[in-house]
Design an enzyme around this catalytic site. Structure first.
Site, PDB file in Angstrom:
ATOM      1  N   CYS A 168       0.822  -1.223   0.000  1.00  0.00           N
ATOM      2  CA  CYS A 168       0.000   0.000   0.000  1.00  0.00           C
ATOM      3  C   CYS A 168       0.854   1.270   0.000  1.00  0.00           C
ATOM      4  O   CYS A 168       0.325   2.366  -0.192  1.00  0.00           O
ATOM      5  CB  CYS A 168      -0.934   0.008   1.198  1.00  0.00           C
ATOM      6  SG  CYS A 168      -1.665  -1.586   1.568  1.00  0.00           S
ATOM      7  N   HIS A 308      -3.472   8.328   5.617  1.00  0.00           N
ATOM      8  CA  HIS A 308      -3.597   6.997   4.999  1.00  0.00           C
ATOM      9  C   HIS A 308      -4.986   6.447   5.338  1.00  0.00           C
ATOM     10  O   HIS A 308      -5.688   5.973   4.458  1.00  0.00           O
ATOM     11  CB  HIS A 308      -2.492   6.082   5.521  1.00  0.00           C
ATOM     12  CG  HIS A 308      -2.519   4.712   4.932  1.00  0.00           C
ATOM     13  ND1 HIS A 308      -2.382   4.486   3.588  1.00  0.00           N
ATOM     14  CD2 HIS A 308      -2.685   3.479   5.494  1.00  0.00           C
ATOM     15  CE1 HIS A 308      -2.447   3.184   3.339  1.00  0.00           C
ATOM     16  NE2 HIS A 308      -2.644   2.550   4.475  1.00  0.00           N
ATOM     17  N   GLU A 319      -2.037   5.941  13.250  1.00  0.00           N
ATOM     18  CA  GLU A 319      -1.705   7.126  12.449  1.00  0.00           C
ATOM     19  C   GLU A 319      -1.966   8.408  13.240  1.00  0.00           C
ATOM     20  O   GLU A 319      -1.178   9.354  13.187  1.00  0.00           O
ATOM     21  CB  GLU A 319      -2.505   7.135  11.137  1.00  0.00           C
ATOM     22  CG  GLU A 319      -2.104   8.315  10.242  1.00  0.00           C
ATOM     23  CD  GLU A 319      -2.670   8.228   8.835  1.00  0.00           C
ATOM     24  OE1 GLU A 319      -3.601   7.426   8.618  1.00  0.00           O
ATOM     25  OE2 GLU A 319      -2.168   8.958   7.955  1.00  0.00           O
ATOM     26  N   LYS A 340     -10.055   7.929   1.447  1.00  0.00           N
ATOM     27  CA  LYS A 340     -10.475   6.519   1.336  1.00  0.00           C
ATOM     28  C   LYS A 340     -11.914   6.333   1.809  1.00  0.00           C
ATOM     29  O   LYS A 340     -12.542   5.330   1.486  1.00  0.00           O
ATOM     30  CB  LYS A 340      -9.539   5.612   2.132  1.00  0.00           C
ATOM     31  CG  LYS A 340      -8.169   5.423   1.498  1.00  0.00           C
ATOM     32  CD  LYS A 340      -7.364   4.342   2.183  1.00  0.00           C
ATOM     33  CE  LYS A 340      -5.962   4.220   1.599  1.00  0.00           C
ATOM     34  NZ  LYS A 340      -5.042   5.277   2.046  1.00  0.00           N
ATOM     35  N   HIS A 345      -9.984   1.521  -0.537  1.00  0.00           N
ATOM     36  CA  HIS A 345      -8.538   1.348  -0.503  1.00  0.00           C
ATOM     37  C   HIS A 345      -8.051   0.767  -1.838  1.00  0.00           C
ATOM     38  O   HIS A 345      -8.273  -0.395  -2.139  1.00  0.00           O
ATOM     39  CB  HIS A 345      -8.162   0.415   0.654  1.00  0.00           C
ATOM     40  CG  HIS A 345      -6.713   0.467   1.022  1.00  0.00           C
ATOM     41  ND1 HIS A 345      -5.735   0.924   0.162  1.00  0.00           N
ATOM     42  CD2 HIS A 345      -6.061   0.117   2.164  1.00  0.00           C
ATOM     43  CE1 HIS A 345      -4.561   0.854   0.757  1.00  0.00           C
ATOM     44  NE2 HIS A 345      -4.732   0.368   1.968  1.00  0.00           N
ATOM     45  N   PHE A 404       1.039  -2.673   4.073  1.00  0.00           N
ATOM     46  CA  PHE A 404       0.938  -3.965   4.723  1.00  0.00           C
ATOM     47  C   PHE A 404       2.343  -4.556   4.822  1.00  0.00           C
ATOM     48  O   PHE A 404       3.060  -4.617   3.826  1.00  0.00           O
ATOM     49  CB  PHE A 404       0.065  -4.841   3.810  1.00  0.00           C
ATOM     50  CG  PHE A 404      -0.745  -5.861   4.523  1.00  0.00           C
ATOM     51  CD1 PHE A 404      -1.523  -5.527   5.604  1.00  0.00           C
ATOM     52  CD2 PHE A 404      -0.750  -7.173   4.079  1.00  0.00           C
ATOM     53  CE1 PHE A 404      -2.295  -6.481   6.239  1.00  0.00           C
ATOM     54  CE2 PHE A 404      -1.514  -8.134   4.701  1.00  0.00           C
ATOM     55  CZ  PHE A 404      -2.284  -7.780   5.790  1.00  0.00           C
TER      56      PHE A 404
END
Lengths: 418, 376
Positions: A168, A308, A319, A340, A345, A404
């Site tokens: 990602c 993110h 985050e 998102k 995603h 990830f």
């Protein structure tokens, strides 16, 4: 070191194709999430996603013949986004020849259906023979450099082709690496971005098994809820985005339209677990702090954050903690938004699409909202721009991408001043 | 510009676990090429491969739960990375802060053994052998382990390396061929030269010794020369990592220095242009004049050997000594560039102060590279 500017944008996404449609969709808070119709998902535990609608494929294939030769959807999406970015930048063939190409992707698509013809055979060799019999027309897996090769050959890009597969974080890393190469004088121009589509049986099935996806099949448009206390997971989607980056002197010499300046990039690794973000956000904080330093800024110089923000319970808390660590009190004074919530995603492509959104935030003076945020998680206590878009008069946007496996990437964009 | 030196080599290859061992075997003409152990390669144009002998990989993995998440690519990667760091005598956190140590690696085509996806295939097929999405969603998905995704994601081997070695700095992962392996090395060099890292672990891993690997290579035409001439690249498995450090810092900590990076070049092959022409243009500005040796990219495919040989002639290079690692170890694809450079580093170290070695990375895909290593 040379200044680096963005002179072309291209995007295909669940909320709109083309920069203007994408931007209008984001600012209107339009959700791109709905029932998946690309294949029959009725037996799957997760049946929603963010699909791209390319429209008249015959017309597009007439413009980009390679589209018709590809089975892998991310390659198709990437070709369309790259075409738009290059057209938007009005780049000449001559300039492209020495340009550097940076493409982010995540994982290969396996066409399992090619193997089922011999599935009931106890002999693996028959499986192999069955697959080989089809080898003349297609292959079981598409190498991840396929998109870079397709774009590179189509547009004559020979200044290096880099295929970044940092999950990602791949899209943001691809753009960041191109930025560093330009700034350090390795090239004059770069095309950088990413493409991804996990909306295939193995992609959707595999991510479902990991239990990170929202199961709210009956409520697709509200399923992705970054920072909301009731969030249950992310929503898988697809898309592609590319930017044309140039050294400032190169861009001004050819009178290019400049959307924004690229100021900083850094990457880091959590070194924690492959399945979870580091809960205190130290890895992400390291990355954000590095990018701020790389941009020659201080935390006070950051005016907006494109988070993110996947909408998974763990990611959003980590985050938020990272933002607080790096920005201190400033974290509470600036907007932090999450596209998102509308796009879902896009995995490798998400960082690239968010880079396009960040550049447009700066040049259009508007921050897209975080939709579906109604009851903030008490552990997520920043200003997340809930509900509706907001005017933006700031100068810089910091954009986070966390992969990830624990790879992090942060890009910083700024308003361009002569 | 900061100088970059190689201070550690970590190899897990079909020919051995140390560079000296591998170079000695290569020079003695030994080969690890054999029939695949796990399947009958009869349907393929190439029917041999080179596998890594059994070794204690579990010692590099902290627990059984983590082990279950790891594909063989990842196991080989963590073993090679650990060996490189040990060889460098590097203690992350003491010699360099973890956030100043970069990690740049290359991984190959997804190396999942067909055995692992076989339940998916079998339970997705109807009686006539047609793929049935209803069966896939209802029956097949329940029969695979959730960790399957970890084994397909191309970045996972390097993420395990970062976790096991506590590396937190700048990073990049590239795929899938030798050229991208060379890019990983270049990315590490650049990060150190630009001051964004003081040390970088660079390298790659790949496993092409299973049925799905053979399928991919044949489908992508890499066994063409086997079909045409009965010779060609031998699919192999392995992982190789190098520890790169900024020279001043390496000397301060009294690290063993194998070689200094004297130069490097990357190029992109152009459709229709002879590769020898492209590659000779890459070699010429590197000025590897006086190179005592070349680590050849030849892997058994006559076309690659011919292109390389012609490119060297066009660039005016006449090396007194050539070594051909791939002929003995097989082709490690994403890890091949790191092997080329590791062998070159070993030759420089053994050869003494006047040695310069050219490491060629001329493989499949459009990306090509070369490195010049010199005594430090």
């Amino acid at each position: 070191m040379s200044r680096v500017v963005i002179t072309g944008l291209g995007v295909v996404s669940p909320v709109g194709n083309g920069q203007e449609s994408f931007w209008a969709g984001l600012c209107a808070g339009r959700s791109g999430i709905g029932p998946i119709t690309l294949f029959d998902v009725s037996s799957f535990p997760v049946r929603i996603g963010g699909q791209v609608y390319l429209g008249d494929m015959q017309r597009r294939a007439a413009q980009i013949p390679e589209l018709g030769q590809e089975r892998d959807r991310k390659v198709q999406l990437g070709l369309v986004a790259a075409e738009e970015a290059l057209a938007n930048a009005c780049v000449t063939t001559q300039a492209l020849e020495r340009a550097s190409l940076h493409v982010g992707v995540s994982l290969e698509v396996f066409f399992l259906q090619d193997l089922t013809g011999a599935a009931h055979s106890p002999n693996m060799q028959i499986l192999a023979r069955n697959a080989l019999a089809q080898a003349h027309s297609c292959s079981l897996q598409t190498p991840l450099d396929r998109l870079a090769e397709r774009i590179g050959d189509r547009y004559g890009v020979f200044g290096g082709r880099w295929t970044n597969c940092s999950a990602c974080a791949a899209g943001a890393q691809a753009i960041g690496e191109a930025f560093h190469m330009l700034r350090e004088g390795q090239c004059e121009m770069a095309l950088a971005g990413a493409a991804d589509s996990m909306l295939n049986p193995l992609g959707l099935g595999g991510f479902s098994l990991l239990r990170i996806l929202s199961m709210e099949n009956d409520n697709p448009q509200q399923a992705c809820r970054p920072f909301d206390a009731s969030r249950e997971g992310t929503v898988l989607s697809e898309g592609a985005a590319f930017v044309v980056l140039e050294r400032l002197e190169h861009a001004t010499a050819r009178h290019a339209t400049i959307y924004a300046e690229m100021l900083g990039y850094a990457s880091s690794m959590d070194a924690f677990r492959v399945s979870d973000p580091e809960p205190a956000g130290h890895g992400a904080a390291l990355c954000m702090a590095g990018a701020i330093r790389d941009a020659g800024l201080t935390p006070a110089g950051i005016d907006c954050i494109s988070a993110h923000a996947t909408g998974t319970p763990k990611n959003d808390i980590a985050e938020t903690a990272a933002i607080q660590q790096v920005l201190g009190e400033r974290a509470y004074q600036i907007p932090v938004h999450a596209i998102k919530s509308m796009t879902g995603h896009m995995i490798a492509a998400s960082g690239a699409a968010e880079a396009v959104a960040a550049a447009m935030t700066i040049c259009k003076g508007t921050i897209p909202p975080t939709t579906n945020l109604q009851t903030p998680d008490p552990l997520c206590d920043l200003d997340y721009v809930p509900g509706t878009a907001r005017p933006f008069a700031g100068r810089t946007v910091l954009s986070n991408s966390f992969g990830f496996g624990g790879q992090n990437a942060t890009l910083i964009f700024g308003r361009y001043d002569r | 510009m900061r100088n970059v030196v190689i201070t550690g080599l970590g190899l897990v290859t079909p020919l051995g676990l140390s560079c000296a061992e591998v170079v000695a075997a290569v020079e003695a003409g030994q080969t690890a090429v054999a029939k695949p152990a796990g399947f009958d390669a009869e349907p393929f144009a190439c029917r041999v491969c080179a596998t890594v002998p059994e070794f204690d990989v579990a010692s590099c993995v902290p627990d059984a739960k983590t082990l279950r998440l790891m594909n063989r690519d990842a196991l080989l990667a963590v073993a090679a990375a650990r060996r490189a760091i040990q060889d460098a005598g590097l203690i992350v956190g003491r010699h360099h802060s973890a956030d100043r140590v970069g990690l740049f690696g290359a991984t190959g085509l997804a190396g999942i053994p067909l055995e692992e996806v076989r339940p998916l295939i079998q339970h997705s097929a109807d009686a006539a052998g047609q793929f049935d999405l209803q069966r896939f969603g209802q029956a097949a998905l329940r029969r695979v382990r959730p960790v399957l995704t970890f084994k397909i994601l191309a970045n996972m081997p390097m993420c395990f390396v970062s976790i096991f070695e506590s590396i937190r700095g700048e990073n990049g992962i590239y795929t899938p061929w030798e050229g991208q392996g060379a890019q990983a090395i270049v990315a590490g060099i650049r990060a150190i030269q630009a001051g964004r890292a003081d040390c970088a672990l660079v390298g790659g891993c790949d496993v092409k010794t299973h049925l799905l690997g053979f399928l991919a290579l044949q489908q992508h035409g890499l066994f063409r020369s086997w079909a045409e001439a009965g010779v060609g690249p031998v699919p192999a498995e392995g992982a190789i990592f190098l520890v790169l450090e900024e020279e001043h810092g390496a000397r301060q900590r009294e690290a063993k220095i194998y070689a200094r990076i004297g130069g490097w070049g990357l190029c992109t092959a152009r459709p229709g242009e002879p590769r020898a022409d492209t590659y000779s243009r890459l070699l010429s500005p590197l000025r590897p004049a006086g190179a005592g040796a070349v680590v050849s990219a030849a892997d058994g495919d006559p076309q690659i050997a011919g292109q390389e040989s012609l490119a060297l002639r066009k660039a005016g290079l006449d090396c007194s000594r050539s070594v051909w690692p791939k002929r003995s170890t097989g082709n490690l694809f994403a890890a091949a560039a790191a092997l080329q450079v590791a062998v070159a580093a070993h030759i420089v170290q053994v050869g003494g102060s006047s040695t310069k070695v050219l490491a060629n990375c001329l493989g499949y895909g459009s990306q090509q590279a070369a490195f010049v290593l010199e005594a430090a």
